[in-house]
Design a protein around this motif. Sequence first.
Motif, PDB file in Angstrom:
ATOM      1  N   GLU A 154       0.831  -1.201   0.000  1.00  0.00           N
ATOM      2  CA  GLU A 154       0.000   0.000   0.000  1.00  0.00           C
ATOM      3  C   GLU A 154       0.871   1.257   0.000  1.00  0.00           C
ATOM      4  N   SER A 166      -1.641   7.888   4.229  1.00  0.00           N
ATOM      5  CA  SER A 166      -2.944   7.959   4.901  1.00  0.00           C
ATOM      6  C   SER A 166      -4.031   8.507   3.968  1.00  0.00           C
ATOM      7  N   SER A 169      -4.885   5.806   1.443  1.00  0.00           N
ATOM      8  CA  SER A 169      -5.664   4.752   2.089  1.00  0.00           C
ATOM      9  C   SER A 169      -7.136   5.149   2.219  1.00  0.00           C
ATOM     10  N   ARG A 170      -7.386   6.366   2.712  1.00  0.00           N
ATOM     11  CA  ARG A 170      -8.765   6.852   2.870  1.00  0.00           C
ATOM     12  C   ARG A 170      -9.445   7.028   1.518  1.00  0.00           C
ATOM     13  N   ARG A 173     -10.261   3.662  -0.283  1.00  0.00           N
ATOM     14  CA  ARG A 173     -11.431   3.031   0.355  1.00  0.00           C
ATOM     15  C   ARG A 173     -12.724   3.737  -0.066  1.00  0.00           C
ATOM     16  N   SER A 179     -10.649  -1.500   1.223  1.00  0.00           N
ATOM     17  CA  SER A 179      -9.256  -1.108   1.452  1.00  0.00           C
ATOM     18  C   SER A 179      -8.389  -1.614   0.305  1.00  0.00           C
ATOM     19  N   THR A 181      -5.708  -3.336   0.567  1.00  0.00           N
ATOM     20  CA  THR A 181      -5.354  -4.730   0.879  1.00  0.00           C
ATOM     21  C   THR A 181      -6.487  -5.669   0.467  1.00  0.00           C
TER      22      THR A 181
END
Length: 188
Positions: A154, A166, A169-170, A173, A179, A181
């Motif tokens: 990631e 960060s 990631s947000r 999603r 996510s 992952t």
Amino acid sequence: GREYTFTKADLVIVNANEVHSIASGDGGCKYHVIKFMPKLLKTDDFSVLGTKYLLPFLENSVNHPRVIRFENDEWSKRCEKLVADAMAEWVRGEYGYELSIQGSIISLFVIVLRHWQESNPNALKSNVTPTKKLITSVEKVMKLSEKRFYDMTEEEAADIAGLSYSYFSRTFRRLVGMSFTAYIDTLK
């Protein structure tokens, strides 16, 4: 696993990764099974948009009804016709039958998505309005991750997108509905 009970003209959506059994409610119900992997609908141009619409069918955790009892008889008739058309194409096996079946499956997806949206208008809405640049960045990561799903982290994906870890990631999603992952796991 789950057990699904259905009656005439119901549509049952079962995630292929989910342990399940199917029993007809009246014991004499005839049913058709169309089994396919949603990732087969992907093309080289598969995008955030495509993922947005496929996710409700891929995620076990989605809480949409799995047995759909159409109160709109027109939807039920359209579903029956699409299933019959797909089955007829399969049996005939004529040149291009795969594309025809794919078209029927996509049309079924749309009917189900619209039914879910009509039943719960907020259920499928995204809570982010992405910029074109942001969408392009995430699509770039998605395209590359299809080739490198076995070793892409990631953190590396965030670097490729040009975003902080960060924020990536947000954003991933919110745009994709899972996510990074979890997305990589679906590719595996």
